[in-house]
Design an enzyme around this catalytic site. Structure first.
Site, PDB file in Angstrom:
ATOM      1  N   CYS A 110      -0.660  -3.075   9.152  1.00  0.00           N
ATOM      2  CA  CYS A 110      -1.831  -2.193   9.204  1.00  0.00           C
ATOM      3  C   CYS A 110      -2.137  -1.729  10.630  1.00  0.00           C
ATOM      4  CB  CYS A 110      -3.024  -2.846   8.526  1.00  0.00           C
ATOM      5  SG  CYS A 110      -4.313  -1.653   8.073  1.00  0.00           S
ATOM      6  N   HIS A 218      -0.878  -4.542   3.245  1.00  0.00           N
ATOM      7  CA  HIS A 218      -1.292  -5.894   3.626  1.00  0.00           C
ATOM      8  C   HIS A 218      -0.551  -6.953   2.810  1.00  0.00           C
ATOM      9  CE1 HIS A 218      -4.788  -5.179   6.330  1.00  0.00           C
ATOM     10  NE2 HIS A 218      -4.789  -4.005   5.724  1.00  0.00           N
ATOM     11  N   GLU A 220      -0.154  -9.919   3.572  1.00  0.00           N
ATOM     12  CA  GLU A 220      -0.796 -11.231   3.755  1.00  0.00           C
ATOM     13  C   GLU A 220      -1.919 -11.468   2.755  1.00  0.00           C
ATOM     14  OE1 GLU A 220      -4.093  -8.846   5.224  1.00  0.00           O
ATOM     15  OE2 GLU A 220      -1.924  -8.590   5.267  1.00  0.00           O
TER      16      GLU A 220
END
Length: 244
Positions: A110, A218, A220
């Site tokens: 990001c 994203h 994660e």
């Protein structure tokens, strides 16, 4: 054998009435778990340290997402919407340069995806949730935090790229939580993925021989329940071991 050591960039964030060096646990836990690495947090305090002091001590770096935006002056523009984090800008972009000089892996998510592009001479656009020429790349303002990450779209993977090779398929379904994106891609970077509107969503390179790989989405977030997201961190682990 000891595990590779990953440097993870911190942000300057307000915690109560004080500024803290902060990085969300989800980035560190996902990287340590699925890349199988140790990790050290890199403070964004350019008045107290330099990237040149840090780069020799780590095996690779992860530049994370953040609520802050890269200051527009770094890519030759004015204005722009904050919040900004000047300390992170300086440390992160100088870390990109020093890690490339040291022939060590650079990964981004990001904001990290955006700042690597800027560090290497690219530009950003700031209308990815507002332009009629693009799909909406961010959820509506009235949704809660968790629901932001439910906003998703497909990306098409470039044939023969790092991602298409790792995933062994031509497309992914990814979350989309960004107001800014790539304007002009920096020289030397290769497109790895595009959104349906053509916006670049991932890129790669091998500057000085070491892998560089960054994504706009994203991985994660909810990594434990998403094997595609786990694969991104597997690639990070391979990179830090010299196997990518």
């Amino acid at each position: 054998m000891s595990r590779p050591v990953l440097g993870v960039i911190a942000c300057n964030r307000m915690v109560g009435s004080e500024v803290a060096q902060a990085v969300m646990n989800r980035y560190i836990r996902a990287a340590m778990t699925y890349a199988d690495v140790a990790a050290l947090i890199i403070p964004s305090l350019p008045d107290l340290m330099t990237a040149a002091e840090v780069a020799p001590r780590i095996d690779g770096i992860l530049l994370t997402g953040s609520p802050s935006n890269v200051a527009t002056r770094h890519y030759g523009e004015e204005g722009g919407d904050g919040p900004f984090d000047d300390g992170r800008d300086e440390i992160a972009m100088s870390m990109v340069d020093r890690m490339i000089d040291a022939r060590k892996p650079v990964f981004g998510i990001c904001r990290g995806f955006q700042e690597i592009n800027v560090a290497l001479g690219g530009t950003l656009r700031r209308d990815t949730s507002a332009s009629d020429a693009l799909i909406r790349h961010h959820a509506p303002d009235d949704v809660d935090f968790d629901a932001m990450f439910d906003h998703r779209h497909p990306v098409e993977l470039a044939d023969g790229g790092m991602l298409s090779t790792a995933y062994a398929k031509g497309a992914l379904d990814v979350n989309s939580v960004h107001f800014q994106g790539i304007g002009t891609l920096a020289d030397g970077l290769t497109v790895e993925a595009r959104a349906p509107d053509g916006l670049i969503e991932a890129y790669s390179a091998r500057p000085n021989g070491a892998p560089l790989l960054a994504v706009q989405w994203h991985p994660e977030w909810g990594t434990e329940n998403d094997t595609d997201s786990q694969t991104y961190f597997h690639l990070l682990g391979k990179a830090l071991r010299g196997n990518l």
